[in-house]
Design an enzyme around this catalytic site. Structure first.
Site, PDB file in Angstrom:
ATOM      1  N   GLU A   1       7.522 -14.675 -11.538  1.00  0.00           N
ATOM      2  CA  GLU A   1       6.983 -13.390 -11.071  1.00  0.00           C
ATOM      3  C   GLU A   1       6.391 -12.556 -12.203  1.00  0.00           C
ATOM      4  O   GLU A   1       5.344 -11.950 -12.037  1.00  0.00           O
ATOM      5  CB  GLU A   1       8.107 -12.540 -10.464  1.00  0.00           C
ATOM      6  CG  GLU A   1       8.458 -12.846  -9.054  1.00  0.00           C
ATOM      7  CD  GLU A   1       9.532 -11.910  -8.564  1.00  0.00           C
ATOM      8  OE1 GLU A   1       9.294 -11.232  -7.572  1.00  0.00           O
ATOM      9  OE2 GLU A   1      10.617 -11.838  -9.184  1.00  0.00           O
TER      10      GLU A   1
ATOM     11  N   ASN B   1      -1.688   2.001   5.990  1.00  0.00           N
ATOM     12  CA  ASN B   1      -0.836   0.885   5.560  1.00  0.00           C
ATOM     13  C   ASN B   1      -0.569   0.002   6.766  1.00  0.00           C
ATOM     14  O   ASN B   1      -0.388   0.513   7.872  1.00  0.00           O
ATOM     15  CB  ASN B   1       0.525   1.388   5.065  1.00  0.00           C
ATOM     16  CG  ASN B   1       0.447   2.073   3.731  1.00  0.00           C
ATOM     17  OD1 ASN B   1      -0.634   2.186   3.155  1.00  0.00           O
ATOM     18  ND2 ASN B   1       1.576   2.552   3.244  1.00  0.00           N
ATOM     19  N   GLY B   2      -0.480  -1.289   6.551  1.00  0.00           N
ATOM     20  CA  GLY B   2      -0.170  -2.205   7.659  1.00  0.00           C
ATOM     21  C   GLY B   2      -1.383  -3.046   7.999  1.00  0.00           C
ATOM     22  O   GLY B   2      -2.346  -3.120   7.232  1.00  0.00           O
TER      23      GLY B   2
ATOM     24  N   TRP C   1      -3.087  -2.594  -1.328  1.00  0.00           N
ATOM     25  CA  TRP C   1      -2.733  -3.970  -1.677  1.00  0.00           C
ATOM     26  C   TRP C   1      -3.522  -4.822  -0.705  1.00  0.00           C
ATOM     27  O   TRP C   1      -3.256  -4.824   0.499  1.00  0.00           O
ATOM     28  CB  TRP C   1      -1.225  -4.164  -1.504  1.00  0.00           C
ATOM     29  CG  TRP C   1      -0.710  -5.491  -1.977  1.00  0.00           C
ATOM     30  CD1 TRP C   1      -0.386  -5.834  -3.262  1.00  0.00           C
ATOM     31  CD2 TRP C   1      -0.411  -6.638  -1.175  1.00  0.00           C
ATOM     32  NE1 TRP C   1       0.074  -7.128  -3.301  1.00  0.00           N
ATOM     33  CE2 TRP C   1       0.077  -7.650  -2.039  1.00  0.00           C
ATOM     34  CE3 TRP C   1      -0.510  -6.919   0.181  1.00  0.00           C
ATOM     35  CZ2 TRP C   1       0.450  -8.903  -1.588  1.00  0.00           C
ATOM     36  CZ3 TRP C   1      -0.127  -8.179   0.632  1.00  0.00           C
ATOM     37  CH2 TRP C   1       0.347  -9.159  -0.246  1.00  0.00           C
TER      38      TRP C   1
ATOM     39  N   GLU D   1      16.847 -18.137  -8.436  1.00  0.00           N
ATOM     40  CA  GLU D   1      16.532 -16.741  -8.740  1.00  0.00           C
ATOM     41  C   GLU D   1      16.008 -16.608 -10.169  1.00  0.00           C
ATOM     42  O   GLU D   1      15.071 -15.842 -10.425  1.00  0.00           O
ATOM     43  CB  GLU D   1      17.779 -15.869  -8.498  1.00  0.00           C
ATOM     44  CG  GLU D   1      17.667 -14.406  -8.869  1.00  0.00           C
ATOM     45  CD  GLU D   1      16.550 -13.642  -8.152  1.00  0.00           C
ATOM     46  OE1 GLU D   1      15.943 -14.187  -7.214  1.00  0.00           O
ATOM     47  OE2 GLU D   1      16.259 -12.512  -8.571  1.00  0.00           O
TER      48      GLU D   1
ATOM     49  N   LYS E   1      12.358 -15.104 -11.055  1.00  0.00           N
ATOM     50  CA  LYS E   1      12.142 -13.966 -11.969  1.00  0.00           C
ATOM     51  C   LYS E   1      11.103 -14.325 -13.019  1.00  0.00           C
ATOM     52  O   LYS E   1      10.202 -13.545 -13.308  1.00  0.00           O
ATOM     53  CB  LYS E   1      13.439 -13.577 -12.689  1.00  0.00           C
ATOM     54  CG  LYS E   1      14.460 -12.786 -11.938  1.00  0.00           C
ATOM     55  CD  LYS E   1      14.085 -11.374 -11.589  1.00  0.00           C
ATOM     56  CE  LYS E   1      13.332 -11.297 -10.310  1.00  0.00           C
ATOM     57  NZ  LYS E   1      14.033 -11.216  -9.074  1.00  0.00           N
TER      58      LYS E   1
ATOM     59  N   LYS F   1       6.339  -4.297  -4.054  1.00  0.00           N
ATOM     60  CA  LYS F   1       7.788  -4.044  -4.013  1.00  0.00           C
ATOM     61  C   LYS F   1       8.335  -4.180  -2.607  1.00  0.00           C
ATOM     62  O   LYS F   1       9.452  -4.608  -2.396  1.00  0.00           O
ATOM     63  CB  LYS F   1       8.069  -2.644  -4.568  1.00  0.00           C
ATOM     64  CG  LYS F   1       9.535  -2.305  -4.706  1.00  0.00           C
ATOM     65  CD  LYS F   1      10.201  -3.129  -5.782  1.00  0.00           C
ATOM     66  CE  LYS F   1      11.701  -2.953  -5.848  1.00  0.00           C
ATOM     67  NZ  LYS F   1      12.339  -4.102  -6.531  1.00  0.00           N
TER      68      LYS F   1
ATOM     69  N   HIS G   1      15.619 -37.428  -8.580  1.00  0.00           N
ATOM     70  CA  HIS G   1      14.912 -37.854  -7.365  1.00  0.00           C
ATOM     71  C   HIS G   1      13.446 -37.428  -7.364  1.00  0.00           C
ATOM     72  O   HIS G   1      12.844 -37.301  -6.302  1.00  0.00           O
ATOM     73  CB  HIS G   1      15.628 -37.312  -6.127  1.00  0.00           C
ATOM     74  CG  HIS G   1      17.016 -37.847  -5.981  1.00  0.00           C
ATOM     75  ND1 HIS G   1      17.274 -39.153  -5.646  1.00  0.00           N
ATOM     76  CD2 HIS G   1      18.226 -37.262  -6.200  1.00  0.00           C
ATOM     77  CE1 HIS G   1      18.592 -39.346  -5.617  1.00  0.00           C
ATOM     78  NE2 HIS G   1      19.188 -38.212  -5.963  1.00  0.00           N
TER      79      HIS G   1
ATOM     80  N   ARG H   1       5.107  -0.146  -6.210  1.00  0.00           N
ATOM     81  CA  ARG H   1       5.123  -0.974  -5.002  1.00  0.00           C
ATOM     82  C   ARG H   1       4.064  -2.076  -5.055  1.00  0.00           C
ATOM     83  O   ARG H   1       4.094  -2.987  -4.245  1.00  0.00           O
ATOM     84  CB  ARG H   1       4.887  -0.083  -3.776  1.00  0.00           C
ATOM     85  CG  ARG H   1       6.008   0.923  -3.561  1.00  0.00           C
ATOM     86  CD  ARG H   1       5.612   1.949  -2.537  1.00  0.00           C
ATOM     87  NE  ARG H   1       5.442   1.361  -1.236  1.00  0.00           N
ATOM     88  CZ  ARG H   1       6.373   1.316  -0.297  1.00  0.00           C
ATOM     89  NH1 ARG H   1       7.551   1.845  -0.529  1.00  0.00           N
ATOM     90  NH2 ARG H   1       6.134   0.755   0.863  1.00  0.00           N
TER      91      ARG H   1
ATOM     92  N   CYS I   1       0.821  -1.204   0.000  1.00  0.00           N
ATOM     93  CA  CYS I   1       0.000   0.000   0.000  1.00  0.00           C
ATOM     94  C   CYS I   1       0.863   1.265   0.000  1.00  0.00           C
ATOM     95  O   CYS I   1       1.966   1.269   0.528  1.00  0.00           O
ATOM     96  CB  CYS I   1      -0.866   0.037   1.247  1.00  0.00           C
ATOM     97  SG  CYS I   1      -1.833  -1.434   1.490  1.00  0.00           S
TER      98      CYS I   1
HETATM   99  C1  F6R Z   1      11.631 -10.646  -6.245  1.00  0.00           C
HETATM  100  C2  F6R Z   1      11.418  -9.704  -5.181  1.00  0.00           C
HETATM  101  C3  F6R Z   1      10.990 -10.222  -3.848  1.00  0.00           C
HETATM  102  C4  F6R Z   1      11.828  -9.559  -2.760  1.00  0.00           C
HETATM  103  C5  F6R Z   1      11.337  -9.967  -1.372  1.00  0.00           C
HETATM  104  C6  F6R Z   1      12.205  -9.374  -0.273  1.00  0.00           C
HETATM  105  O1  F6R Z   1      11.903 -10.020  -7.453  1.00  0.00           O
HETATM  106  O2  F6R Z   1      11.598  -8.555  -5.361  1.00  0.00           O
HETATM  107  O3  F6R Z   1      11.112 -11.607  -3.774  1.00  0.00           O
HETATM  108  O4  F6R Z   1      13.162  -9.936  -2.939  1.00  0.00           O
HETATM  109  O5  F6R Z   1      10.019  -9.534  -1.188  1.00  0.00           O
HETATM  110  O6  F6R Z   1      12.222  -7.991  -0.327  1.00  0.00           O
HETATM  111  P1  F6R Z   1      13.388  -7.158   0.317  1.00  0.00           P
HETATM  112  O7  F6R Z   1      14.641  -7.504  -0.399  1.00  0.00           O
HETATM  113  O8  F6R Z   1      12.983  -5.729   0.135  1.00  0.00           O
HETATM  114  O9  F6R Z   1      13.463  -7.554   1.756  1.00  0.00           O
END
Ligand code: F6R
Length: 614
Positions: free
Chosen positions: A494, A103-104, A77, A487, A491, A609, A510, A27, A2
């Site tokens: 996502e 927010n929260g 959000w 990773e 990516k 984000k 396995h 975000r 949010c």
């Molecule tokens: C993936 C991504 C998320 C963040 C995760 C942790 O592209 O951005 O998986 O890595 O939410 O966020 P931070 O690094 O801000 O603690």
């Protein structure tokens, strides 16, 4: 997650709020709303979906209704209730005199609700926030003052909140409060701003006050008063905001993600600058507040992080153990918390986070601080909650990352972890000087090698196009590139919503091998080094099941070329540093597949984000 923007001054508030919210779009959110206050009138506009929906409602409104000099706005959000217009913020009380954006999560909202209902409060939404609206409105009835009402209400709230409140009968002020969720007050000249993050207000002011937990602020056109948890006035601590507005421009790239991928050579230069001068010199980390004696006492390291940052931590395990022989455990923050984790004063705990605001990691850090372990935070936001909790801080200096999918921040985290591993090794008894020099030399060559990859992306675009209609994807690797496989898969899923999974290549047989057939692409990362032949054998096993094979490698023997359906070559690099190059191929692959599929690359569905709820 949010976003909050508030404005009070002499300009048209709605324009500033909507623009500010647009800078927080990255975000992640699913509905939006604005409340505008003028004399004794409050107008509320809300819409599900993207901010454009809200903008078009507002643009059709009578100018009289939107022409106010104060207001609060929100991008939501969804946590409690669907992303509908009713659940969108701002929320109000029965008579709609009070409006709030939040927010929260108010954790005790279900406990508070029956009492409020008994007093006649009528609830419209399924949100926890509406409870706060009614609670503050009830307090307002008693105190007849908005500041006092909020001060009294927050003492009854449990959980995390950053909120802004306005009241029809006090149109000259916005009250803001925070606990475990970020909120800043931008200081202007004859106007003031409130925001959950810097991008929303950086165009207007570079000066801001970071609210601390349990503080409440009364913000007017020409004054800002901050009160602590005992309702005592505290001095305003005005700080300079670290970003330039230019950071929020795509600079000609189609998406922020592509821009951020291409920024990586410079990001590496930035991370190394001032810390690693040349291969013969020692790594200098001034901000690590551990002296030689303390460093020597470290007998265990725990890395806690989430998502992409967790993958950087996993690479860190391989590098730190290889260079220092100190055992390293890596765990998702959400798993680390709520159990009795074993750590003491000789344990170094490293928290890695792009945003520095991830709730799970913050909770884990708070938990471990009670065990007297030294906490090192590696983050892109040295103004974040985590940075403030740190015993030592290693800022990664990647610059603001707008795309939800982390790319350049991952690169900066990797580099920071390498530097820290070398720094630690320098301070241990049996450091292998030759090995350290070799790695330092290679780190210094990374920017030019990254440029080689980024200057010619034709091959990877073609591979992306060829596989963009796949429904599933498997990424395999071994050793230090196993985290790269995780990773790369993260990516891809996502931003393209393709079901992608990362496996240690040796695990294929396995279980996952059961899924392989001609419809399943298997992407193998194989670097010349100790596991090269092993990964090659795992590729043969996949090929024997007719899987399509994509190789990402720095070396491919002529006799093996036929094994792969497609190959992406990276420049020559040792196995230990190779994750920094391999990942760029995987980022580009995910980006171009998402692009071909026409997905919302920078703001993928359901993602945020900065994940500020546990
Ligand atoms: C993936 C991504 C998320 C963040 C995760 C942790 O592209 O951005 O998986 O890595 O939410 O966020 P931070 O690094 O801000 O603690």
């Amino acid at each position: 997650m949010c976003g909050i923007v508030g404005y009070i001054g002499n300009k048209k508030a709605v324009d500033i709020i909507l623009k500010g919210l647009s800078y927080l779009e990255y975000r992640g959110y699913d509905s939006a709303g604005v409340a505008l206050i003028k004399k004794d009138k409050v107008n509320i506009f809300k819409a599900p979906g993207k901010l454009n929906n809200l903008c078009s409602i507002i643009s059709k409104e009578n100018e009289e209704n939107v022409n106010a000099n104060a207001g609060i706005g929100h991008t939501r959000w969804a946590t409690h209730g669907l992303p509908t217009e009713t659940n969108a913020h701002p929320h109000t009380c029965n008579c709609k005199s009070l409006t709030i954006v939040h927010n929260g999560i108010i954790e005790n909202y279900k406990d508070l609700k029956p009492n409020l209902e008994a007093k006649g409060c009528k609830f419209q939404s399924q949100t926890d926030t509406e409870v706060a609206a009614h609670l503050i409105a009830q307090e307002f009835e008693t105190h007849k003052d908005l500041l006092k009402a909020v001060q009294s209400a927050v003492k009854k709230l449990k959980g995390a909140y950053a909120f802004c409140v306005m009241h029809k009968s006090m149109p000259d002020r916005i009250i803001a409060a925070r606990k475990n969720a970020p909120l800043i007050i931008g200081v202007g000249d004859g106007e003031n701003f409130i925001a959950s993050d810097i991008p929303a207000i950086i165009e207007y002011t570079k000066k801001a006050i970071y609210l601390s937990d349990n503080q409440v602020a009364e913000v007017k056109t020409d004054s800002i008063k901050i009160y602590d948890e005992n309702d005592e006035l505290v001095a305003n601590k005005v700080e300079n905001l670290p970003f330039e507005p230019i950071a929020l421009s795509k600079m000609g790239y189609k998406h922020f993600m592509l821009k951020e991928i291409h920024e990586q050579p410079d990001v590496v230069r930035n991370v190394l600058f001032g810390k690693l001068h040349d291969a013969e010199a020692e790594v200098v980390l001034d901000s690590v507040r551990l002296n030689k004696e303390q460093l020597k006492k470290i007998n265990r390291i725990q890395i806690i992080a989430c998502g992409t940052s967790l993958h950087a931590g996993l690479v860190g395990k391989y590098v730190i153990e290889e260079l220092t022989k100190i055992p390293v455990d890596v765990e998702a923050s959400s798993e680390y918390i709520y159990r009795n984790t074993i750590a003491d004063e000789n344990t170094l705990v490293i928290g890695i986070s792009q945003s520095g605001e991830t709730a799970d990691t913050i909770t884990a850090i708070k938990q471990v601080k009670e065990k007297n372990s030294h906490v090192l935070i590696i983050t892109n936001r040295k103004d974040s909650a985590m940075a403030r909790l740190a015993d030592s801080l290693l800022p990664i200096n990647a610059g603001i990352e707008v795309s939800v999918a982390a790319t350049k921040s991952y690169m900066a985290q990797l580099l920071s972890v390498y530097l820290f591993a070398i720094f630690l090794a320098q301070n241990t008894e049996n450091a292998d000087e030759n090995a350290l020099q070799k790695i330092k030399k290679e780190l210094l060559t990374l920017p030019s090698k990254l440029e080689i990859i980024l200057n010619d992306t034709k091959n990877i675009k073609e591979i992306a196009k060829k596989y963009s209609s796949s429904k599933n994807f498997i990424f395999i690797a071994r050793g230090i590139n196993y985290p790269s496989a995780l990773e790369g898969a993260l990516k891809l899923k996502e931003i393209s919503y393709i079901n992608a999974t990362g496996y240690p290549a040796g695990e294929l047989k396995h279980g996952p091998i059961a899924m392989l057939d001609e419809t399943m692409p298997v992407l193998a990362i194989l670097n010349e080094g100790i596991v090269y032949d092993k990964v090659l054998s795992n590729c043969e096993e996949a090929k024997a099941r007719q899987a399509k094979l994509i190789g990402v490698t720095n070396f491919v023997d002529e006799k093996h070329k036929a094994l792969f359906d497609d190959i992406a070559i990276i420049p020559e690099i040792s196995d230990i540093v190779s994750p920094a190059l391999n990942i760029v191929i995987l980022q580009l692959l995910a980006y171009h597949i998402s692009e071909y599929l026409g997905k919302d690359v920078d703001q993928p569905r359901n993602l945020a984000k900065s994940v500020t709820v546990e």
